[in-house]
Design an enzyme around this catalytic site. Sequence first.
Site, PDB file in Angstrom:
ATOM      1  N   ASN A 257     109.102  98.138 -27.103  1.00 26.51           N
ATOM      2  CA  ASN A 257     108.391  98.478 -25.872  1.00 26.51           C
ATOM      3  C   ASN A 257     107.987  99.945 -25.895  1.00 26.51           C
ATOM      4  OD1 ASN A 257     111.224  98.855 -25.604  1.00 26.51           O
ATOM      5  ND2 ASN A 257     111.148  98.738 -23.389  1.00 26.51           N
TER       6      ASN A 257
ATOM      7  N   CYS B  86     105.202  95.689 -23.533  1.00 26.68           N
ATOM      8  CA  CYS B  86     106.467  95.077 -23.939  1.00 26.68           C
ATOM      9  C   CYS B  86     106.554  94.972 -25.463  1.00 26.68           C
ATOM     10  CB  CYS B  86     106.590  93.670 -23.370  1.00 26.68           C
ATOM     11  SG  CYS B  86     106.838  93.599 -21.591  1.00 26.68           S
TER      12      CYS B  86
ATOM     13  N   CYS C 157     109.008  88.365 -20.653  1.00 29.36           N
ATOM     14  CA  CYS C 157     108.391  88.395 -19.317  1.00 29.36           C
ATOM     15  C   CYS C 157     107.209  87.421 -19.270  1.00 29.36           C
ATOM     16  CB  CYS C 157     107.948  89.808 -18.961  1.00 29.36           C
ATOM     17  SG  CYS C 157     106.354  90.283 -19.655  1.00 29.36           S
TER      18      CYS C 157
ATOM     19  N   GLU D 261     107.337  92.400 -27.238  1.00 29.40           N
ATOM     20  CA  GLU D 261     106.749  91.159 -27.746  1.00 29.40           C
ATOM     21  C   GLU D 261     105.241  91.314 -27.919  1.00 29.40           C
ATOM     22  OE1 GLU D 261     108.778  91.641 -25.219  1.00 29.40           O
ATOM     23  OE2 GLU D 261     110.025  89.898 -24.797  1.00 29.40           O
TER      24      GLU D 261
HETATM   25  N1  THU Z   1     110.321  94.682 -21.564  1.00 29.40           N
HETATM   26  C1  THU Z   1     109.997  94.199 -22.797  1.00 29.40           C
HETATM   27  O1  THU Z   1     109.678  94.960 -23.720  1.00 29.40           O
HETATM   28  N2  THU Z   1     110.032  92.861 -22.986  1.00 29.40           N
HETATM   29  C2  THU Z   1     110.410  91.945 -22.054  1.00 29.40           C
HETATM   30  O2  THU Z   1     110.316  90.747 -22.277  1.00 29.40           O
HETATM   31  C3  THU Z   1     110.942  92.408 -20.765  1.00 29.40           C
HETATM   32  C4  THU Z   1     110.658  93.837 -20.440  1.00 29.40           C
HETATM   33  C5  THU Z   1     110.316  96.142 -21.355  1.00 29.40           C
HETATM   34  C6  THU Z   1     109.228  96.661 -20.469  1.00 29.40           C
HETATM   35  C7  THU Z   1     109.844  97.949 -19.990  1.00 29.40           C
HETATM   36  O3  THU Z   1     109.593  98.965 -20.957  1.00 29.40           O
HETATM   37  C8  THU Z   1     111.335  97.676 -19.951  1.00 29.40           C
HETATM   38  O4  THU Z   1     111.540  96.536 -20.775  1.00 29.40           O
HETATM   39  C9  THU Z   1     111.879  97.402 -18.570  1.00 29.40           C
HETATM   40  O5  THU Z   1     111.176  96.414 -17.930  1.00 29.40           O
END
Ligand code: THU
Length: 135
Positions: free
Chosen positions: A42, A53, A90, A55
């Site tokens: 992320n 994110c 998410c 992913e």
């Molecule tokens: N985040 C991800 O990278 N992947 C997910 O599936 C859930 C959330 C990150 C976004 C943000 O930088 C941090 O986690 C908190 O939400």
Amino acid sequence: MTDRELIQYAIEARKQAYTPYSHFQVGAALLAEDGTVYGGCNVENAAYTPTNCAERTAFFKAVSEGKRKFTAIAIVAAPEGAPLRKTAPCGVCRQVMMEFCDPESFRIISAASPEDYEVYTLAQLMPMGFGPADL
Ligand code: THU
């Protein structure tokens, strides 16, 4: 590429997480149909909403290098300094998966370690999802 190896790749990718705001660090490893693996972390932003994110970072790296078909993604996450915990992608990332993956066969590996993980299909995590087949 075994599930265990893919999780290990995601653990390495997580080390690059840029998370000065949430301090929640996520790593992903995306397996393309041809066997290539793309890591992602992320990447946060002072304006918050541009945050990407882990992913989607992995997907966009892969697609930008010409890959269009994928079989699995491993995800690891935890607050900075805490033990890894199983985390689900998410909703926005699930929608991006819908664009490039077969919902019935694409495997989402949610891992706390290379030995402790759960596997879901995209269809399980995105019931009645909207994708290219609906157009
Ligand atoms: N985040 C991800 O990278 N992947 C997910 O599936 C859930 C959330 C990150 C976004 C943000 O930088 C941090 O986690 C908190 O939400």
